[in-house]
Design a protein around this motif. Structure first.
Motif: not given
Length: 507
Positions: A205-215, A258-268
């Protein structure tokens, strides 16, 4: 993590691997010695104990699947879920003779194989067929033995220290050495990938409310498969409950820029949470089947699979229960590939040479006591050893093979960072974790970039590009593990075709 070789067994593995390497590299063909059968692991199914089964039809089609459903009913079982797309029926029964009776009563000789999917009784109970999916936490009566380890296995991931997000919300890309190793930082100067690409995270499961993941989390495409292998799309079903693993994996793939935390390999890229890990940390075959078929039918481009299917680390063809479950998962993976899904999987964390199968000391892991069993070349880690799946080993910051990582000439496709990886953690936090579980999502992210830049590419073409574009990596020398590495710079047992390269994917 478990160390699988010691002493004499280790020497045998090395010498056999060397012989196989000669043949692989064009040397003289050497006849392999006759293999012993794998150690029998009988699965007891006494009357009165509710057990879960997969029933595979001979010719996957809706008509044959309906005949198999009727056979399940006539043999005293309950059809929990049918997948006519692949000719697989998930069934529950309390009858000891269920496996034999299903094949006996099946009309038109329609059933190919039947197998118990676990060695213990069903923990979740039998869903009320015809009702709407149950909400998470609704459980039936059970004789299930809970795992002693509170943290889910998920390929033996190792958790590091958890850190709260910095109050100033400063970007933490400077800590992401892993992104630099695969050149994702350079790739992102060209593109962050496409919103049309959807990556399924088959996990806890994924925490869909995490600020780096919600979008990036696509809740409409998300699902839970832990209700006996039946899709559950009720609110909150795909959120994590007992494990942070899926949230960590998701951040590596596509944490937002998004200026928060980290960035993934494919952030879009978008993410779908496909929950296949139950609250006790198990990924049973029916959960995995549900996950792969769901991904196929809901337009996913890539799936990440940082686990092995329980309760066997290696599923053997010469044992009927294991072979039936293995076939059901194989069909699901093949179906997803047919519908355009690229499947990426972790190689595993047992420091094991998968090209030389000898023993398995940790299966079945849902039993009171696993057994030391002999295995052979017909025994496979699923889904990572299934056809079409990209198998990923783990590297350290210095580009060495991680000490826990599995390996194998002809088994590893590519390598990626997996030691002390910083990524997202439930509750808006961040953590370092280690494992091939952490390596695989780097490759899933690169596959998402490839799908972004090559939208019409088939799964086979994406896999070929992943391998062809990887940075070749030679075997180490000396006492640092070189004795276990076989092959050439172009392809070897540690790194496969090399360390995956994100920059090449977007050039």
């Amino acid at each position: 993590m478990s160390q699988r070789f010691s002493g004499r067994t280790c020497a045998l593995a090395v010498s056999t691997a060397a012989l196989l390497a000669l043949s692989f590299l064009g040397g003289p063909a050497i006849a392999a010695p006759a293999e012993a059968p794998s150690t029998p692991v009988p699965i007891e199914t006494p009357d009165g104990l509710l057990m879960s089964y997969v029933v595979n039809v001979k010719n996957p089609n809706p008509g044959q699947t309906r005949l198999a459903e009727r056979a399940v009913h006539d043999a005293g079982g309950t059809v929990v879920q049918s997948w006519p797309q692949i000719g697989v029926v998930v069934a529950h029964s309390e009858r000891s003779a269920f496996r034999t009776d299903v094949k006996r009563v099946a009309k038109g000789n329609s059933v190919q194989s039947v197998g118990a999917t676990r060695t213990v009784g069903v923990s979740e109970g039998t869903p009320e067929i015809g009702d709407s999916p149950r909400t998470p936490g609704s459980r039936g009566a059970s004789s299930y033995k809970k795992k002693s380890n509170a943290q889910p296995k998920l390929d033996g991931f190792v958790a590091g220290d958890v850190e709260a997000v910095a109050p100033a919300l400063d970007p933490r890309e400077g800590e992401q050495w892993d992104m630099a190793q695969i050149k994702a930082d350079l790739a992102q100067q060209i593109t962050d990938g496409s919103r049309r690409v959807l990556v399924g995270v088959l996990d806890s499961g994924i925490d869909s409310t995490h600020p780096d993941l919600a979008a990036n989390v696509d809740l409409a495409s998300s699902v839970s498969c832990i209700d006996a292998g039946r899709p559950d799309t009720s609110e909150g079903a795909s959120e994590p409950t007992t494990s942070a693993h899926g949230t960590h994996v998701a951040g590596t793939i596509a944490a937002a820029r998004n200026g928060v935390g980290i960035v993934g390999v494919a952030p879009n890229a978008r993410l779908a949470s496909v929950k296949v890990v139950n609250d006790d940390g198990y990924i049973y075959p029916e959960y995995a089947v549900c996950g792969f078929v769901w991904a196929a039918d809901h337009g996913m481009d890539v799936t990440n699979n940082s686990y092995y299917v329980d309760p066997f680390e290696f599923w053997c063809d010469d044992q009927s229960d294991q072979a039936a479950s293995k076939e059901a998962v194989r069909r699901a993976v093949a179906y997803s590939e047919k519908l355009g899904v690229v499947s990426v999987a972790a190689a595993g964390n047992s420091s094991y040479d998968m090209s030389v199968k000898t023993v398995d000391r940790g299966s079945p892991n849902d039993a009171a006591q696993p057994i030391n069993r002999v295995i052979n070349s017909g025994c496979h880690d699923i889904p990572t050893e299934l056809p079409g799946v990209v198998t990923v080993s783990s590297t350290t910051r210095t580009e060495a093979l991680s000490s826990f990582s599995n390996r194998g000439l002809g088994k590893i496709d590519v390598a990626a960072p997996g030691s002390a990886i910083l990524s997202t953690y439930p509750g808006g936090r961040y953590a370092n974790m280690s494992g091939t579980s952490m390596a695989s999502p780097h490759v899933a992210g690169v596959a998402a970039l490839l799908k972004s830049t090559h939208p019409n590419a088939t799964p086979a073409q994406i896999v070929t590009m992943l391998r062809d574009q990887a940075d070749s990596k030679m075997c180490p020398t000396g006492a640092s593990g070189g004795a276990f590495c076989v092959g050439s710079e172009l392809r070897n047992s540690f790194f496969g075709d090399g360390i995956v390269n994100a920059l090449n994917a977007v050039k």
